[in-house]
Design a protein around this motif. Structure first.
Motif, PDB file in Angstrom:
ATOM      1  N   TYR A   7      64.506   5.519  36.115  1.00  0.00           N
ATOM      2  CA  TYR A   7      63.265   4.845  36.483  1.00  0.00           C
ATOM      3  C   TYR A   7      62.121   5.844  36.509  1.00  0.00           C
ATOM      4  O   TYR A   7      62.081   6.740  37.346  1.00  0.00           O
ATOM      5  N   GLU A   9      58.372   6.579  37.172  1.00  0.00           N
ATOM      6  CA  GLU A   9      57.253   6.046  37.949  1.00  0.00           C
ATOM      7  C   GLU A   9      55.995   6.872  37.696  1.00  0.00           C
ATOM      8  O   GLU A   9      56.069   8.077  37.459  1.00  0.00           O
ATOM      9  N   ARG A  17      54.975   4.951  48.123  1.00  0.00           N
ATOM     10  CA  ARG A  17      56.115   5.157  49.018  1.00  0.00           C
ATOM     11  C   ARG A  17      55.710   5.425  50.460  1.00  0.00           C
ATOM     12  O   ARG A  17      56.376   4.983  51.383  1.00  0.00           O
ATOM     13  N   TYR A  26      56.102  -2.148  47.969  1.00  0.00           N
ATOM     14  CA  TYR A  26      56.799  -1.228  47.063  1.00  0.00           C
ATOM     15  C   TYR A  26      58.287  -1.230  47.373  1.00  0.00           C
ATOM     16  O   TYR A  26      59.115  -1.457  46.480  1.00  0.00           O
ATOM     17  N   TRP A  27      58.655  -0.965  48.641  1.00  0.00           N
ATOM     18  CA  TRP A  27      60.074  -0.896  49.010  1.00  0.00           C
ATOM     19  C   TRP A  27      60.740  -2.260  48.949  1.00  0.00           C
ATOM     20  O   TRP A  27      61.928  -2.357  48.619  1.00  0.00           O
ATOM     21  N   TRP A  30      61.815  -2.800  45.319  1.00  0.00           N
ATOM     22  CA  TRP A  30      62.998  -2.007  44.970  1.00  0.00           C
ATOM     23  C   TRP A  30      64.239  -2.503  45.697  1.00  0.00           C
ATOM     24  O   TRP A  30      65.331  -2.546  45.114  1.00  0.00           O
ATOM     25  N   TYR A  33      65.421  -5.588  43.886  1.00  0.00           N
ATOM     26  CA  TYR A  33      65.989  -5.235  42.582  1.00  0.00           C
ATOM     27  C   TYR A  33      67.370  -4.602  42.734  1.00  0.00           C
ATOM     28  O   TYR A  33      68.339  -5.028  42.089  1.00  0.00           O
ATOM     29  N   GLY A  48      67.797   7.050  44.609  1.00  0.00           N
ATOM     30  CA  GLY A  48      66.394   7.372  44.457  1.00  0.00           C
ATOM     31  C   GLY A  48      66.266   8.878  44.546  1.00  0.00           C
ATOM     32  O   GLY A  48      67.180   9.559  45.014  1.00  0.00           O
ATOM     33  N   ALA A 100      63.231  -3.855  36.500  1.00  0.00           N
ATOM     34  CA  ALA A 100      62.909  -2.808  37.479  1.00  0.00           C
ATOM     35  C   ALA A 100      61.430  -2.873  37.856  1.00  0.00           C
ATOM     36  O   ALA A 100      60.576  -3.113  37.005  1.00  0.00           O
ATOM     37  N   CYS A 102      59.318  -0.616  38.342  1.00  0.00           N
ATOM     38  CA  CYS A 102      58.483   0.365  37.642  1.00  0.00           C
ATOM     39  C   CYS A 102      58.313   0.032  36.162  1.00  0.00           C
ATOM     40  O   CYS A 102      57.538   0.705  35.471  1.00  0.00           O
TER      41      CYS A 102
END
Length: 123
Positions: A7, A9, A17, A26-27, A30, A33, A48, A100, A102
């Motif tokens: 991934y 970014e 983040r 954002y979180w 993810w 996903y 990550g 994803a 990103c």
């Protein structure tokens, strides 16, 4: 067959983040996903990664070890994490890659995983 999804970014993605105003969405994206990947049963591992500023790059040049703080190359996108999927086809891996968070801002690189060389048993 196993594929690694990497991934990529942007700096803007990465800044989300720890930004109190943007970290939640954002979180959440993810988490949704990765949760979908886990629920599908095709994800075998993944992590990550900390920001590129925490990276250390090692090279051997002229028989000497060179250690450099930071990522290997100065790029606009940074490796933010990866997963290993066990799926039946490249098309299935590409489908997961496109989902994803990103994918719309950075990108997701998909590569087949190389089997271990003879005599090496994976853990």
């Amino acid at each position: 067959m196993e594929y690694m999804l990497m991934y990529w970014e942007t700096a803007e993605d990465e800044a989300c983040r720890n930004d109190p105003a943007r970290a939640g969405p954002y979180w959440a994206a993810w988490t949704a996903y990765i949760g979908a990947l886990q629920a599908s049963g095709c994800m075998t591992s993944g992590n990550g990664l900390q920001p590129p500023a925490t990276a250390t790059t090692v090279r051997i040049r002229g028989g000497q070890r060179q250690v450099q703080d930071g990522p290997f190359a100065d790029t606009r996108e940074h490796l933010g994490g990866y997963v290993i999927l066990d799926v039946e086809s490249l098309d299935q891996a590409l489908e997961w890659a496109a989902r994803a968070p990103c994918a719309a801002t950075g990108g997701t690189e998909v590569r087949p995983v190389e089997p271990p060389p003879p005599g090496i048993t994976p853990r």
